[in-house]
Design a protein around this motif. Structure first.
Motif, PDB file in Angstrom:
ATOM      1  N   GLN A  40       5.061  13.194  -0.300  1.00  0.00           N
ATOM      2  CA  GLN A  40       6.196  12.324  -1.000  1.00  0.00           C
ATOM      3  C   GLN A  40       7.265  11.911   0.208  1.00  0.00           C
ATOM      4  O   GLN A  40       8.148  10.811   0.347  1.00  0.00           O
ATOM      5  CB  GLN A  40       6.729  12.820  -1.861  1.00  0.00           C
ATOM      6  N   LYS A  41       7.966  13.076   0.934  1.00  0.00           N
ATOM      7  CA  LYS A  41       8.768  13.136   1.775  1.00  0.00           C
ATOM      8  C   LYS A  41       8.357  12.262   2.996  1.00  0.00           C
ATOM      9  O   LYS A  41       9.030  11.332   3.630  1.00  0.00           O
ATOM     10  CB  LYS A  41       9.127  14.521   2.304  1.00  0.00           C
ATOM     11  N   GLU A  42       7.183  12.208   3.529  1.00  0.00           N
ATOM     12  CA  GLU A  42       6.599  11.464   4.685  1.00  0.00           C
ATOM     13  C   GLU A  42       6.543  10.070   4.166  1.00  0.00           C
ATOM     14  O   GLU A  42       6.933   9.004   5.009  1.00  0.00           O
ATOM     15  CB  GLU A  42       5.211  12.002   5.077  1.00  0.00           C
ATOM     16  N   LEU A  43       5.933   9.875   2.968  1.00  0.00           N
ATOM     17  CA  LEU A  43       5.855   8.278   2.584  1.00  0.00           C
ATOM     18  C   LEU A  43       7.198   7.877   2.432  1.00  0.00           C
ATOM     19  O   LEU A  43       7.259   6.366   2.446  1.00  0.00           O
ATOM     20  CB  LEU A  43       4.934   8.219   1.151  1.00  0.00           C
ATOM     21  N   SER A  44       8.306   8.362   1.797  1.00  0.00           N
ATOM     22  CA  SER A  44       9.313   7.935   1.626  1.00  0.00           C
ATOM     23  C   SER A  44      10.259   7.660   3.013  1.00  0.00           C
ATOM     24  O   SER A  44      10.894   6.641   2.980  1.00  0.00           O
ATOM     25  CB  SER A  44      10.423   8.893   0.951  1.00  0.00           C
ATOM     26  N   GLN A  72       1.643  21.824  -5.132  1.00  0.00           N
ATOM     27  CA  GLN A  72       3.231  21.197  -5.400  1.00  0.00           C
ATOM     28  C   GLN A  72       3.466  21.054  -3.715  1.00  0.00           C
ATOM     29  O   GLN A  72       4.272  20.096  -3.392  1.00  0.00           O
ATOM     30  CB  GLN A  72       3.824  22.337  -5.880  1.00  0.00           C
ATOM     31  N   LEU A  73       3.366  21.979  -2.930  1.00  0.00           N
ATOM     32  CA  LEU A  73       3.844  21.796  -1.506  1.00  0.00           C
ATOM     33  C   LEU A  73       3.350  20.726  -0.827  1.00  0.00           C
ATOM     34  O   LEU A  73       4.036  19.914   0.006  1.00  0.00           O
ATOM     35  CB  LEU A  73       3.498  23.227  -0.898  1.00  0.00           C
ATOM     36  N   GLY A  74       1.904  20.367  -1.060  1.00  0.00           N
ATOM     37  CA  GLY A  74       1.375  19.235  -0.501  1.00  0.00           C
ATOM     38  C   GLY A  74       2.092  17.995  -1.087  1.00  0.00           C
ATOM     39  O   GLY A  74       2.099  17.113  -0.259  1.00  0.00           O
ATOM     40  N   ILE A  75       2.275  17.798  -2.328  1.00  0.00           N
ATOM     41  CA  ILE A  75       2.748  16.901  -2.863  1.00  0.00           C
ATOM     42  C   ILE A  75       4.138  16.532  -2.437  1.00  0.00           C
ATOM     43  O   ILE A  75       4.409  15.269  -2.092  1.00  0.00           O
ATOM     44  CB  ILE A  75       2.523  16.882  -4.411  1.00  0.00           C
ATOM     45  N   ASP A  76       5.044  17.561  -2.315  1.00  0.00           N
ATOM     46  CA  ASP A  76       6.433  17.397  -1.681  1.00  0.00           C
ATOM     47  C   ASP A  76       6.403  16.922  -0.421  1.00  0.00           C
ATOM     48  O   ASP A  76       7.129  15.839  -0.062  1.00  0.00           O
ATOM     49  CB  ASP A  76       7.144  18.630  -1.786  1.00  0.00           C
ATOM     50  N   SER A  83       0.825  -1.247  -0.058  1.00  0.00           N
ATOM     51  CA  SER A  83       0.161  -0.006   0.116  1.00  0.00           C
ATOM     52  C   SER A  83       0.811   1.292   0.107  1.00  0.00           C
ATOM     53  O   SER A  83       0.450   1.996  -0.694  1.00  0.00           O
ATOM     54  CB  SER A  83      -0.840   0.070   1.361  1.00  0.00           C
ATOM     55  N   VAL A  84       1.951   1.191   0.769  1.00  0.00           N
ATOM     56  CA  VAL A  84       2.820   2.518   0.757  1.00  0.00           C
ATOM     57  C   VAL A  84       3.497   2.516  -0.371  1.00  0.00           C
ATOM     58  O   VAL A  84       3.575   3.677  -0.986  1.00  0.00           O
ATOM     59  CB  VAL A  84       3.676   2.152   2.092  1.00  0.00           C
ATOM     60  N   ALA A  85       4.169   1.356  -1.066  1.00  0.00           N
ATOM     61  CA  ALA A  85       4.788   1.653  -2.308  1.00  0.00           C
ATOM     62  C   ALA A  85       3.787   2.133  -3.470  1.00  0.00           C
ATOM     63  O   ALA A  85       4.315   2.909  -4.269  1.00  0.00           O
ATOM     64  CB  ALA A  85       5.414   0.255  -2.645  1.00  0.00           C
ATOM     65  N   LYS A  86       2.485   1.474  -3.555  1.00  0.00           N
ATOM     66  CA  LYS A  86       1.636   2.178  -4.507  1.00  0.00           C
ATOM     67  C   LYS A  86       1.330   3.663  -4.281  1.00  0.00           C
ATOM     68  O   LYS A  86       1.308   4.128  -5.351  1.00  0.00           O
ATOM     69  CB  LYS A  86       0.532   1.436  -4.339  1.00  0.00           C
ATOM     70  N   GLU A  87       1.295   4.059  -3.019  1.00  0.00           N
ATOM     71  CA  GLU A  87       0.732   5.485  -3.029  1.00  0.00           C
ATOM     72  C   GLU A  87       2.236   6.604  -3.144  1.00  0.00           C
ATOM     73  O   GLU A  87       2.050   7.433  -3.780  1.00  0.00           O
ATOM     74  CB  GLU A  87       0.423   5.788  -1.467  1.00  0.00           C
ATOM     75  N   LEU A  88       3.339   5.825  -2.735  1.00  0.00           N
ATOM     76  CA  LEU A  88       4.486   6.681  -3.025  1.00  0.00           C
ATOM     77  C   LEU A  88       4.639   6.994  -4.649  1.00  0.00           C
ATOM     78  O   LEU A  88       5.210   7.872  -5.180  1.00  0.00           O
ATOM     79  CB  LEU A  88       5.608   6.082  -2.747  1.00  0.00           C
ATOM     80  N   TYR A  89       4.171   5.635  -5.438  1.00  0.00           N
ATOM     81  CA  TYR A  89       4.326   5.681  -6.855  1.00  0.00           C
ATOM     82  C   TYR A  89       3.446   6.772  -7.540  1.00  0.00           C
ATOM     83  O   TYR A  89       3.683   7.473  -8.284  1.00  0.00           O
ATOM     84  CB  TYR A  89       4.217   4.329  -7.411  1.00  0.00           C
ATOM     85  N   ALA A  90       2.267   6.639  -6.788  1.00  0.00           N
ATOM     86  CA  ALA A  90       0.990   7.415  -7.436  1.00  0.00           C
ATOM     87  C   ALA A  90       1.384   9.111  -7.181  1.00  0.00           C
ATOM     88  O   ALA A  90       1.148  10.000  -7.966  1.00  0.00           O
ATOM     89  CB  ALA A  90      -0.158   7.174  -6.528  1.00  0.00           C
TER      90      ALA A  90
END
Length: 228
Positions: free
Chosen positions: A52-56, A45-49, A4-11
């Motif tokens: 992405q940082k939190e998911l990584s 953009q700020l939200g996505i960044d 689930s985490v890998a899928k969301e990070l890819y998205a």
């Protein structure tokens, strides 16, 4: 949980490409509209960044556990039943409100890392499972889980339906179960699916609160807490 985490990070990586396209969406528009579009694109953009940082970071902690470099840093809630679950889902969310309508975290405040909850429902060998997973240190998520556990067991499946369709896009329904629903139940699910679609509307804090529309088709047999 890892899937689930890998899928969301890819998205989220794909969302960066969409964000770049959004910036060019102001061409030929009125200057005021252009300012609005650019402000929205910048905030997006700020939200996505941040996500992405939190998911990584979360995926990094899961990597350490899979490689045997860490242990006991995850908590799980496992629900089982002797029948397949009619709604399958695999996703991750940072819950904004709980099942009692309490606001638990502000995702608009990017200075505070969001706490994430991973959830999966699936069937195997004729049995149904719902699994919630999170970092043990995530106290807000634990509070969220406790509001789910405080619900009468006969009403937990209804709460799960509200949660699955209200916060996730990655849901799948048994056609037999869907065909057996009443119109009011189908309308409720469609309403839940549309929640959060409009980026200019806040998620209603009562999204997961019992509104009297109930669902049947899966009865929780036993509940197991792991590393609470």
């Amino acid at each position: 949980m890892y899937r689930s985490v890998a899928k969301e990070l890819y998205a989220k990586e794909g969302s960066l490409l969409s964000s770049e396209l959004l910036k060019g969406g102001d061409r030929g528009k009125h200057p005021i509209d252009q300012l609005f579009i650019q402000k929205f694109a910048a905030d997006n953009q700020l939200g996505i960044d941040a996500a992405q940082k939190e998911l990584s970071e979360l995926k990094g902690k899961l990597d350490e556990q899979l490689l045997g470099k860490a242990s006991n840093n995850l908590s799980h809630l496992i629900m089982r039943a002797n029948s397949p679950v009619p709604v399958a889902v695999s996703s991750i969310v940072s819950p904004v409100s709980d099942f009692e309508g309490n606001l638990i975290q502000d995702l608009g405040d990017l200075s505070v890392p969001a706490e994430s909850l991973v959830f999966n429902s699936f069937s195997s060998d004729g049995k149904g499972y719902v699994v919630f997973s999170w970092l043990k240190e995530s106290s807000k998520v634990l509070g969220f889980i406790n509001t789910l556990l405080s619900i009468d067991r006969d009403n937990i499946f209804s709460a799960l339906v509200r949660f699955f369709f209200g916060v996730s896009e990655n849901t799948f329904i048994s056609p037999v179960w869907w065909d057996g629903l009443e119109t009011s139940q189908k309308d409720k699910i469609q309403e839940l699916i549309m929640a959060g679609v409009n980026p200019f509307e806040f998620e209603p804090k009562e999204l997961l609160v019992d509104d009297g529309i109930t669902f049947t088709g899966w009865d929780v047999g036993d509940i197991t807490k792991v590393n609470f």
